[in-house]
Enzyme design. Structure first.
Site, short mmCIF file in Angstrom:
data_model
loop_
_atom_site.label_atom_id
_atom_site.label_comp_id
_atom_site.label_asym_id
_atom_site.label_seq_id
_atom_site.Cartn_x
_atom_site.Cartn_y
_atom_site.Cartn_z
N TYR A 212 -1.89 0.51 10.37
CA TYR A 212 -1.98 -0.04 9.01
C TYR A 212 -0.69 0.21 8.24
O TYR A 212 -0.15 -0.70 7.58
CB TYR A 212 -3.16 0.59 8.28
CG TYR A 212 -3.36 0.10 6.88
CD1 TYR A 212 -3.88 -1.17 6.63
CD2 TYR A 212 -3.04 0.90 5.78
CE1 TYR A 212 -4.06 -1.63 5.33
CE2 TYR A 212 -3.21 0.46 4.48
CZ TYR A 212 -3.73 -0.81 4.25
OH TYR A 212 -3.90 -1.26 2.97
N SER B 287 0.85 -1.19 0.00
CA SER B 287 0.00 0.00 0.00
C SER B 287 0.88 1.24 0.00
O SER B 287 1.98 1.23 0.58
CB SER B 287 -0.91 0.03 1.24
OG SER B 287 -1.54 1.30 1.37
#
Length: 246
Positions: A155, A141
């Site tokens: 995250y 990501s």
């Protein structure tokens, strides 16, 4: 002949979103595809059914990505069922958005278990079955490099770990001619981060194209890394983000 004819691919988290798009693309390229799911058997069967309708071969397996033993067993099952494993795409993931002081231990533990430990465990088992020319492709990501919003710390930590794992493994597995790469999506229209969601206008403003990407954009990058043409590409990250990190 399709570029992946005769290859067997496993896509973790392949029942929805980015994982589903990847599974469908690899099947279209000629691979036999296995997808894992946890909470969405209906979606998994839809993916398998779509692949079959287009002349491909696919199966779905229930695997809890939080459970290392289950992850390893799933990989082993695929390799034994088809007699080989050529491509592993670590796509299973969970999102976590909360201020660090409000992040509960169980939330943090789940994010690490799925986004990082599950990748490690799947790769460990896959290496028992991958031969020369094998492919490992990790879905990361852009949050590993930049977070434009508050609440993405945990995250980002997990996705940064995936990139570190990718680099180290590429060096370790080079003598076996197994390539290890990552694809780093930016804002992609999925049910976990929908274009119709409240967060979308804020996020897409950071792309140079002022739009969300699609699962096809990510699947195309994965398809290249899985192909014979990418045999000399390893230890790298392909960022597909519409300029989010530019």
């Amino acid at each position: 002949m399709s570029t992946l004819e005769g290859r067997v691919a496993l896509v973790t988290g392949g029942s929805r979103g980015i994982g589903a798009g990847i599974a469908q693309r690899l099947a279209a390229d000629g691979a036999t595809v296995a997808v894992t799911y946890n909470r969405s058997p209906g979606h998994a069967e839809e993916v398998v059914g779509d692949i079959a309708e287009h002349g491909g071969q696919a199966v779905a397996l229930h695997v809890d990505a939080r459970d290392r033993a289950a992850v390893r067993a799933g990989v082993k099952t695929v390799a034994e069922q088809f007699g080989r494993l050529d491509i592993l795409v670590n796509s299973a993931g969970v999102n976590l958005m909360a201020p660090i002081e409000d992040t509960a231990d169980d939330q943090y533990d789940e994010a690490v278990a799925v986004n990082l430990t599950g990748v490690y465990a799947a790769t460990q088992e896959a290496l028992r079955h991958l031969g020369d020319g094998g492919r490992i492709i990790n879905i990361g990501s852009v949050a590993a490099e930049r977070v434009h919003y508050a609440g993405g710390t945990a995250y980002a930590l997990t996705k940064a770990g995936v990139i570190g794992l990718t680099h180290a493994l590429a060096r370790e597995l080079g003598p076996r001619r197994i390539t290890v790469n990552a694809v780093q999506p930016g804002p992609i229209d999925t049910d976990m981060n929908p274009l119709s969601g409240d967060f979308a206008p804020f996020t897409q403003q950071f792309t140079s194209q002022d739009r969300y990407g699609t699962t096809r954009d990510i699947a195309g990058a994965v398809s290249y890394l899985a192909s014979p043409e990418a045999g000399f590409v390893t230890g790298t990250t392909i960022t597909v983000d519409g300029g989010y990190l530019s």
